[in-house]
Design an enzyme around this catalytic site. Structure first.
Site, short mmCIF file in Angstrom:
data_model
loop_
_atom_site.label_atom_id
_atom_site.label_comp_id
_atom_site.label_asym_id
_atom_site.label_seq_id
_atom_site.Cartn_x
_atom_site.Cartn_y
_atom_site.Cartn_z
N CYS A 1 -5.82 -2.73 2.36
CA CYS A 1 -5.55 -2.67 3.79
C CYS A 1 -6.79 -2.80 4.68
O CYS A 1 -7.27 -3.90 4.88
CB CYS A 1 -4.77 -1.40 4.11
SG CYS A 1 -3.89 -1.49 5.70
N LYS B 1 -10.11 2.63 -2.18
CA LYS B 1 -10.28 2.07 -0.84
C LYS B 1 -11.60 2.52 -0.23
O LYS B 1 -11.89 3.71 -0.15
CB LYS B 1 -9.10 2.50 0.04
CG LYS B 1 -9.05 1.86 1.41
CD LYS B 1 -7.75 2.25 2.10
CE LYS B 1 -7.59 1.63 3.47
NZ LYS B 1 -6.29 1.97 4.07
N GLU C 1 0.83 -1.21 0.00
CA GLU C 1 0.00 0.00 0.00
C GLU C 1 0.87 1.27 0.00
O GLU C 1 1.83 1.37 0.75
CB GLU C 1 -0.90 0.00 1.23
CG GLU C 1 -1.87 1.18 1.28
CD GLU C 1 -2.72 1.20 2.54
OE1 GLU C 1 -3.74 1.91 2.55
OE2 GLU C 1 -2.37 0.51 3.52
#
Length: 287
Positions: free
Chosen positions: A153, A116, A43
């Site tokens: 994540c 995300k 990431e």
């Protein structure tokens, strides 16, 4: 067998963005020459993990998509004939930024992106200051090496996200990651958190009958020691490879993607889901 050679780079980053990108470029070249077909990066791999503080000047790290990084990594994808999963700080407009994974096809083109969806806000992880929650939903990205369920994540803690990718035919769940230890936690608590992080993702593999690839960064960056432990798990949650907690690694793991078919025949969770009884799952809480 549908065998796929997956390479990943577990890297320690510094404040020198050019050096980080140079080392990533060298790592991609090396993995490709060793036979990787799909390469996954961690990431926000171009820079330090900047979300440890709230600083408006750090928005200068963001870039458009398409932009300089997609051009650079797209050229590498084309040169070496590999698919690359990148993780970038996207500048969509002034005051509008995302944490975005971009998948580059082996001809160098962008074949899809994912913004995300789950944005954390914890000490040392002030991501809500920087990132607008994603608005592209949970949709796999079709590539020449397969249909990839790419998330980022904090998304990795949510079974709903993994399930939605699986229900749309993802063949592989992929999580570029930046997660580490709080220096104030005891060693025992630190290890509980690291193992929980891995366990929940292995659970997604089991529940969906799909392999999982999670690629974390490693080493100290300001107040956070990133715990590495990047891993590849099979469709029964079995650990196929696990990286070190402390060292950089450049790894290739071979997966048989067709094995998921057999696992799902043994454990037909999708068949037995009670979709007529799950309406409340979209509620925040049931009082």
């Amino acid at each position: 067998m549908k065998e796929l050679n997956i390479g990943y780079l577990q890297q320690h980053n510094t404040s020198d963005v050019k050096d980080n990108i140079l080392r990533l470029s060298d790592g991609i070249a090396d993995l490709a020459q060793r036979g990787a077909q799909l390469i996954v990066l961690q990431e926000l791999h171009n820079s330090l993990y900047f979300c440890q503080e709230e600083n408006v000047d750090l928005f200068n790290l963001a870039e458009p998509i398409p932009g300089p990084s997609t051009a650079l990594f797209g050229e590498l994808a084309k040169r070496y004939g590999v698919v690359i999963v990148t993780s970038l700080f996207e500048r969509r407009a002034a005051g509008l930024y995302h944490n975005t994974a971009v998948v580059l096809e082996k001809d160098g083109t962008i074949c899809g992106k994912y913004r995300k969806m789950h944005i954390p806000d914890d000490p040392g992880y002030y991501e809500k200051f920087y990132f607008t929650p994603g608005d592209l939903g949970f949709h796999p990205i079709d590539t020449s090496v397969g249909r990839l369920g790419v998330m980022v994540c904090w998304d990795q803690w949510y079974p709903e996200a993994a399930r939605l990718m699986a229900l749309q035919g993802a063949e592989l769940l992929i999580y570029p990651t930046a997660i580490g230890y709080d220096r104030h936690d005891s060693p025992e608590e630190q290890q509980r958190q690291r193992r929980a992080w891995q366990t929940v993702q292995r659970g997604h593999a089991v529940a969906n009958g799909l392999p999982v690839v999670a690629v974390n960064r490693v080493g100290w960056e300001d107040d956070v020691r990133f715990w590495g432990t990047s891993f590849v798990a099979g469709p029964q949650g079995e650990l196929i490879y696990e990286s070190s907690e402390d060292d950089e690694e450049s790894i290739i793991v071979s997966l048989d993607l067709e094995h998921s078919e057999q696992v799902r025949r043994w454990w037909p969770f999708l068949r037995d889901r009670r979709i007529d009884s799950y309406a409340d799952i979209t509620r925040r809480f049931i009082d």
